[in-house]
Design an enzyme around this catalytic site. Sequence first.
Site, PDB file in Angstrom:
ATOM      1  N   ASP A 184      -4.727  -5.895   5.177  1.00 39.44           N
ATOM      2  CA  ASP A 184      -5.774  -6.726   5.782  1.00 39.44           C
ATOM      3  C   ASP A 184      -5.791  -8.138   5.203  1.00 39.44           C
ATOM      4  O   ASP A 184      -6.258  -9.074   5.849  1.00 39.44           O
ATOM      5  CB  ASP A 184      -7.151  -6.079   5.557  1.00 39.44           C
ATOM      6  N   ASN A 244       0.848  -1.190   0.000  1.00 40.22           N
ATOM      7  CA  ASN A 244       0.000   0.000   0.000  1.00 40.22           C
ATOM      8  C   ASN A 244       0.882   1.238   0.000  1.00 40.22           C
ATOM      9  O   ASN A 244       2.112   1.138   0.042  1.00 40.22           O
ATOM     10  CB  ASN A 244      -0.986  -0.023   1.178  1.00 40.22           C
ATOM     11  N   PHE A 249      -4.809   4.120  14.325  1.00 37.03           N
ATOM     12  CA  PHE A 249      -4.997   5.117  13.267  1.00 37.03           C
ATOM     13  C   PHE A 249      -6.143   4.665  12.378  1.00 37.03           C
ATOM     14  O   PHE A 249      -6.417   3.475  12.259  1.00 37.03           O
ATOM     15  CB  PHE A 249      -3.719   5.247  12.430  1.00 37.03           C
ATOM     16  N   PRO A 253      -3.985 -11.318  10.571  1.00 33.30           N
ATOM     17  CA  PRO A 253      -4.388 -11.038  11.948  1.00 33.30           C
ATOM     18  C   PRO A 253      -4.566  -9.532  12.142  1.00 33.30           C
ATOM     19  O   PRO A 253      -3.854  -8.737  11.529  1.00 33.30           O
ATOM     20  CB  PRO A 253      -3.212 -11.556  12.787  1.00 33.30           C
ATOM     21  N   ASP A 254      -5.530  -9.147  12.971  1.00 36.64           N
ATOM     22  CA  ASP A 254      -5.679  -7.740  13.335  1.00 36.64           C
ATOM     23  C   ASP A 254      -4.835  -7.509  14.585  1.00 36.64           C
ATOM     24  O   ASP A 254      -5.170  -7.956  15.679  1.00 36.64           O
ATOM     25  CB  ASP A 254      -7.157  -7.411  13.605  1.00 36.64           C
ATOM     26  N   ILE A 255      -3.710  -6.834  14.398  1.00 34.59           N
ATOM     27  CA  ILE A 255      -2.708  -6.726  15.469  1.00 34.59           C
ATOM     28  C   ILE A 255      -3.270  -5.962  16.667  1.00 34.59           C
ATOM     29  O   ILE A 255      -3.163  -6.381  17.814  1.00 34.59           O
ATOM     30  CB  ILE A 255      -1.423  -6.031  14.940  1.00 34.59           C
ATOM     31  N   LYS A 282       8.090 -17.589 -10.137  1.00 38.42           N
ATOM     32  CA  LYS A 282       7.404 -16.428 -10.721  1.00 38.42           C
ATOM     33  C   LYS A 282       6.184 -16.898 -11.534  1.00 38.42           C
ATOM     34  O   LYS A 282       6.305 -17.822 -12.350  1.00 38.42           O
ATOM     35  CB  LYS A 282       8.387 -15.673 -11.613  1.00 38.42           C
TER      36      LYS A 282
END
Length: 413
Positions: free
Chosen positions: A287, A218, A331, A313-315, A297
């Site tokens: 996510d 991202n 955030f 996992p959502d830390i 490749k």
Amino acid sequence: MSEISYMSKASLQRVRVLLGMTGGIAAYKAAELVRRLRDAGAEVRVVMTESAGRFVTALTFQALSGNPVRSSLWDEGAEAAMGHIELARWAEEVLIAPASADTIARLAQGRADDLLSTLVLASSAPLSVAPAMNQQMWAHPATRANIDLLRQRGVRVLGPASGSQACGDVGDGRMLEPDDIVQGLLQARGPRPLDGLSVLVSAGPTYEDIDPVRFIGNRSSGRMGFAIAAAAIQAGARVRLVAGPVSLPTPAGAERIDVRSARQMRDAVVACAADSDIFISAAAVGDYRPQTVSPAKLKKSGNALALELVQNPDILAELAAMPAHPFLVGFAAETNDLEHYAREKLERKGLDLIAANQVGEELGFECSENALLLLWPGGRDELGKADKGVLATALVERIARLHAAARDGQARA
Ligand code: CTP
């Protein structure tokens, strides 16, 4: 909320002090001063002028400070190890003790003809001087004018003390005792809001590999998280920075742990969580990740390609579920309905504070400015558009206050 409840005891814990020694018999007391500074938790590097070297040896100060002593601008070996500009930037405090009449005069003039005077000009750290000289020299109008000028520029003048002098005179001009110099420095610095606390910061993006050459990432640059780490260090905290793939220099004094994927970030954060007081999750954690990573490749097949993604996992949520977890700051980067989504995230993830920012409109990702909406249970505040460093300082101040209020609340409960 109490405005002063977050004020904790001042210390020199992990403060990087550049000690400049100039020529004077009081130089022998500077050996004790190095010990006292280190006892107070400071990291010390010593710079001696040529005349200081006539009174004491560099070897003593190297042994006491645990760092090489520098005395010349023209020392190629020392410059290669740590250039003088780097040394000037390293310093968080510059202390000149003893400060001779000549050094004080040269500081007043802004000279840069030896290593110490050059460092003073090149450093943005606060400067303190502990004058030491014969009482007549101290009383001379030239010295008085120089000292006044330094004070006007914000230089802290510690002492001198009064009493009998090495030359047999009695009067003002003795260097303060090492303990008093350390006290003077502590008083001048004042308490810092995160003194004695351990802060964990995550920053940057995560990369989820698709095959050996491709990944899902991202646009997070890591700048906000790195600015927060630097601001927390300035506020007195021990800072560990878990960084995703970014190309940013480590803030001086931070312990950096580099990771790539969300799962690596999770492992690093969880490993540090138990002995962290505050966790600031500024990372843009991916996510989803590909269910399988192709070992070779991937080749074009002429058809559409479907990637099966599984959730990471959502830390933050994982930390929130721990029984004794750090104070949690999340955030929320949103393109629309900022306050609504951020409040929902604050509650869903069980956070103590959320910093929300609108992405787009030249704010947020990949730029140096940002604006934050701060939400916590029962409160809100807005930090207007500003440089990420400025915002980070304001955010860290707010975190320190909320953390102290939460700690005081728990102590009362
Ligand atoms: N976060 C996290 N672990 C994840 C995803 C996000 O710890 N797997 C943290 C981020 O570091 C940030 C906060 O959670 O502090 C909110 O991140 P965001 O991606 O905006 O929230 P999500 O919960 O993923 O919600 P959504 O993507 O649905 O908006």
